[in-house]
Design a protein around this motif. Structure first.
Motif, PDB file in Angstrom:
ATOM      1  N   ALA A  50       1.134 -32.412  20.489  1.00 29.99           N
ATOM      2  CA  ALA A  50      -0.220 -31.736  20.334  1.00 29.99           C
ATOM      3  C   ALA A  50      -0.386 -30.436  21.291  1.00 29.99           C
ATOM      4  CB  ALA A  50      -1.329 -32.695  20.996  1.00 29.99           C
ATOM      5  N   VAL A  51      -0.935 -29.441  20.476  1.00 26.63           N
ATOM      6  CA  VAL A  51      -1.356 -28.058  21.529  1.00 26.63           C
ATOM      7  C   VAL A  51      -2.715 -27.782  21.592  1.00 26.63           C
ATOM      8  CG1 VAL A  51       1.026 -27.399  20.639  1.00 26.63           C
ATOM      9  CG2 VAL A  51      -0.965 -26.926  19.172  1.00 26.63           C
ATOM     10  N   GLY A  52      -3.623 -28.749  21.387  1.00 29.88           N
ATOM     11  CA  GLY A  52      -5.172 -28.554  21.695  1.00 29.88           C
ATOM     12  C   GLY A  52      -5.694 -28.308  20.361  1.00 29.88           C
ATOM     13  N   PRO A  53      -6.886 -28.294  20.120  1.00 28.85           N
ATOM     14  CA  PRO A  53      -7.848 -28.087  21.648  1.00 28.85           C
ATOM     15  C   PRO A  53      -8.211 -29.350  22.013  1.00 28.85           C
ATOM     16  CG  PRO A  53      -9.217 -27.689  19.654  1.00 28.85           C
ATOM     17  CD  PRO A  53      -7.850 -27.797  19.192  1.00 28.85           C
ATOM     18  N   ALA A  54      -8.002 -30.330  21.322  1.00 34.45           N
ATOM     19  CA  ALA A  54      -8.598 -31.921  21.814  1.00 34.45           C
ATOM     20  C   ALA A  54      -7.537 -32.758  22.648  1.00 34.45           C
ATOM     21  CB  ALA A  54      -9.248 -32.538  20.518  1.00 34.45           C
ATOM     22  N   ALA A  55      -6.546 -32.354  22.431  1.00 36.26           N
ATOM     23  CA  ALA A  55      -5.000 -32.944  23.133  1.00 36.26           C
ATOM     24  C   ALA A  55      -4.053 -32.191  23.272  1.00 36.26           C
ATOM     25  CB  ALA A  55      -4.944 -34.323  22.379  1.00 36.26           C
ATOM     26  N   PHE A  56      -3.194 -32.301  24.276  1.00 35.87           N
ATOM     27  CA  PHE A  56      -2.105 -31.808  24.455  1.00 35.87           C
ATOM     28  C   PHE A  56      -0.848 -32.373  25.125  1.00 35.87           C
ATOM     29  CE2 PHE A  56      -6.051 -29.709  25.745  1.00 35.87           C
ATOM     30  CZ  PHE A  56      -5.797 -28.543  25.181  1.00 35.87           C
ATOM     31  N   ASP A  57       0.485 -31.994  24.780  1.00 33.04           N
ATOM     32  CA  ASP A  57       1.445 -32.396  25.413  1.00 33.04           C
ATOM     33  C   ASP A  57       1.814 -31.320  26.596  1.00 33.04           C
ATOM     34  OD1 ASP A  57       2.947 -30.605  24.146  1.00 33.04           O
ATOM     35  OD2 ASP A  57       4.142 -31.849  23.155  1.00 33.04           O
ATOM     36  N   CYS A  58       2.616 -31.491  27.655  1.00 32.17           N
ATOM     37  CA  CYS A  58       2.815 -30.707  28.575  1.00 32.17           C
ATOM     38  C   CYS A  58       2.887 -29.106  28.264  1.00 32.17           C
ATOM     39  CB  CYS A  58       3.945 -31.015  29.723  1.00 32.17           C
ATOM     40  SG  CYS A  58       5.452 -30.959  29.229  1.00 32.17           S
ATOM     41  N   SER A  59       3.848 -28.945  27.410  1.00 33.94           N
ATOM     42  CA  SER A  59       4.402 -27.466  27.190  1.00 33.94           C
ATOM     43  C   SER A  59       3.201 -27.073  26.023  1.00 33.94           C
ATOM     44  CB  SER A  59       5.474 -27.538  26.495  1.00 33.94           C
ATOM     45  OG  SER A  59       5.827 -28.240  25.321  1.00 33.94           O
ATOM     46  N   GLY A  60       2.597 -28.099  25.282  1.00 28.66           N
ATOM     47  CA  GLY A  60       1.398 -27.593  24.483  1.00 28.66           C
ATOM     48  C   GLY A  60       0.435 -27.133  25.347  1.00 28.66           C
ATOM     49  N   LEU A  61      -0.120 -27.419  26.444  1.00 32.42           N
ATOM     50  CA  LEU A  61      -1.172 -27.186  27.220  1.00 32.42           C
ATOM     51  C   LEU A  61      -0.828 -25.886  27.765  1.00 32.42           C
ATOM     52  CD1 LEU A  61      -3.713 -27.621  29.020  1.00 32.42           C
ATOM     53  CD2 LEU A  61      -2.326 -28.613  30.615  1.00 32.42           C
ATOM     54  N   THR A  62       0.497 -25.554  28.328  1.00 28.84           N
ATOM     55  CA  THR A  62       0.687 -24.250  28.706  1.00 28.84           C
ATOM     56  C   THR A  62       0.799 -23.221  27.800  1.00 28.84           C
ATOM     57  OG1 THR A  62       2.951 -24.922  28.887  1.00 28.84           O
ATOM     58  CG2 THR A  62       1.881 -25.149  30.902  1.00 28.84           C
ATOM     59  N   GLN A  63       1.229 -23.552  26.507  1.00 28.49           N
ATOM     60  CA  GLN A  63       1.180 -22.555  25.363  1.00 28.49           C
ATOM     61  C   GLN A  63      -0.275 -22.242  25.102  1.00 28.49           C
ATOM     62  OE1 GLN A  63       2.078 -23.905  21.263  1.00 28.49           O
ATOM     63  NE2 GLN A  63       3.763 -22.154  21.194  1.00 28.49           N
ATOM     64  N   ALA A  64      -1.026 -23.273  24.861  1.00 27.72           N
ATOM     65  CA  ALA A  64      -2.588 -23.369  24.585  1.00 27.72           C
ATOM     66  C   ALA A  64      -3.259 -22.200  25.430  1.00 27.72           C
ATOM     67  CB  ALA A  64      -3.081 -24.534  24.464  1.00 27.72           C
ATOM     68  N   ALA A  65      -3.056 -22.633  26.817  1.00 23.68           N
ATOM     69  CA  ALA A  65      -3.772 -21.811  28.037  1.00 23.68           C
ATOM     70  C   ALA A  65      -3.433 -20.303  27.931  1.00 23.68           C
ATOM     71  CB  ALA A  65      -3.391 -22.427  29.322  1.00 23.68           C
ATOM     72  N   TRP A  66      -2.152 -20.014  27.902  1.00 25.17           N
ATOM     73  CA  TRP A  66      -1.696 -18.785  27.795  1.00 25.17           C
ATOM     74  C   TRP A  66      -1.952 -17.989  26.342  1.00 25.17           C
ATOM     75  CZ3 TRP A  66      -0.506 -14.876  31.110  1.00 25.17           C
ATOM     76  CH2 TRP A  66      -0.359 -15.227  32.622  1.00 25.17           C
ATOM     77  N   GLY A  67      -2.230 -18.603  25.298  1.00 22.82           N
ATOM     78  CA  GLY A  67      -2.509 -18.475  24.084  1.00 22.82           C
ATOM     79  C   GLY A  67      -3.992 -17.812  24.262  1.00 22.82           C
ATOM     80  N   ALA A  68      -4.815 -18.483  24.937  1.00 20.12           N
ATOM     81  CA  ALA A  68      -6.140 -18.019  24.973  1.00 20.12           C
ATOM     82  C   ALA A  68      -6.330 -16.969  25.777  1.00 20.12           C
ATOM     83  CB  ALA A  68      -6.894 -19.362  25.743  1.00 20.12           C
ATOM     84  N   ALA A  69      -5.404 -16.427  26.556  1.00 23.48           N
ATOM     85  CA  ALA A  69      -5.300 -15.201  27.215  1.00 23.48           C
ATOM     86  C   ALA A  69      -4.638 -14.146  26.421  1.00 23.48           C
ATOM     87  CB  ALA A  69      -4.585 -15.381  28.338  1.00 23.48           C
TER      88      ALA A  69
END
Length: 349
Positions: free
Chosen positions: A256-275
């Motif tokens: 998962a890459v968000g926005p409701a759920a994530f795995d570890c690299s999905g979270l970092t990808q989504a966080a920096w994607g938001a930036a």
């Protein structure tokens, strides 16, 4: 009389032997029960569950890499199919034009040029017509050459599309294998957890082997440690940390890459994607997506990688804390930066 006694003795002996065999079998069975391995202790369950989750996470990152490649291949295949359709339409137009010219020639068939010249009342007009027909013939030859070239182009695109389709089928088969391996490990971990009481299971899940104890109390303490303005190297890093903070409490779901759920690299990808920064999908490709930062120089927004295979990643939040998605059954949470085997850190560009 002696024969009857002998027969009775043999029968008695057989019966005694059978009883001895039954007794031995029973003793063996009882002995087996008596020496059966005791159920694993909560500490042993925790160690085995942590190992299974770590192995599953490694396979998840492999799955993510294959899926990323499969998605690229599928997009390329769609583009090739569109290109083949456009080229085929142009080819059909060229064929139709060439067919119309050939049909007109057939309907307006001509006599031998020498005879036409001899019979012509106006030889000059004929010669002008002949020159025009020659030019038309040249254009026809050019048109034929163009149709041949377009045929070759269409076939080349179709061949490339067939290759891409074969690659996609292979990737999907590999995805299926990875998915099966992940589910097998997670099923085994759930089976081990089911051997515990509810209280023991909560204790094991709370101390998940990916950053120590979690839960709201741990997150509140970590927020306190990282409280205050985010002193990030730039606005984009601050935005990435803000996104990760907003994801705290979201469930871990592998792939998962968000926005409701994530795995570890999905979270970092989504966080920096938001930036506004596009990171690759996997931990081991994200580790090459920026400049290396020493442990002593970590700043909010940096990606922190753990374990020898770079199988886990979190985002540094400041105050000695990372935010990460630990493993199945857990939620996105804060954890001490040194709570796992540190390997490297990267500052995305």
């Amino acid at each position: 009389m002696n024969a009857r006694v002998a027969s009775h003795s043999r029968t008695t002996a057989r019966t005694a032997g059978a009883i001895m065999l039954i007794g031995a079998a029973t003793a063996t069975a009882l002995g087996g029960f008596a020496h059966a391995d005791p159920p694993p202790t909560p500490a042993e369950v925790r160690a085995r569950v942590d190992r299974l989750h770590h192995e599953a996470e490694q396979t998840v990152e492999e799955y993510n890499g294959v899926k990323e490649e499969a998605d690229r291949t599928e997009r390329a295949l769609d583009d090739l199919r569109d290109e083949a359709a456009r080229k085929t339409a142009r080819l059909n137009d060229a064929r139709n034009a060439l067919g119309s010219f050939a049909t007109a020639q057939y309907r307006n068939g001509t006599a031998d040029p020498t005879v036409q010249l001899a019979l012509s009342a106006e030889p000059e007009d004929y010669l002008r017509s002949a020159a025009l027909l020659e030019r038309v013939g040249n254009r026809q030859a050019t048109a034929l050459e163009g149709v041949g070239r377009q045929l070759r182009e269409v076939e080349q695109v179709r061949a490339e599309a067939r290759d891409r389709l074969a690659e996609l089928k292979d990737a999907r088969a590999e995805l299926k294998r990875h998915k099966g391996a992940i589910e097998d490990k997670l099923t085994e971990a759930r089976g081990l957890l089911d051997t515990l009481t509810a209280e023991q299971r909560d204790a094991v899940l709370g101390a998940d082997g990916h950053g120590g104890a979690g839960g709201s109390a741990g997150d509140r303490a970590a927020r306190g440690a990282a409280r205050g303005p985010v002193q990030a190297p730039n606005a984009r890093a601050a935005r990435a940390v803000s996104y990760a903070q907003g994801a705290v409490g979201s469930p871990y779901v592998w792939g998962a890459v968000g926005p409701a759920a994530f795995d570890c690299s999905g979270l970092t990808q989504a966080a920096w994607g938001a930036a506004g920064v596009s990171l690759p999908r996997t931990t081991y490709t994200q580790a090459a997506a920026g400049s290396t930062v020493p442990r002593s120089a970590l700043a909010p927004g940096d990606l922190v990688f753990y374990y020898s295979g770079l199988s886990h990643v979190g985002i540094y939040a400041g105050g000695g804390q990372i935010i990460h998605a630990p493993r199945p059954g857990a939620t996105v949470r804060y954890a001490p930066v040194d709570s796992m085997p540190f390997v490297t850190a990267v500052r995305p560009a």
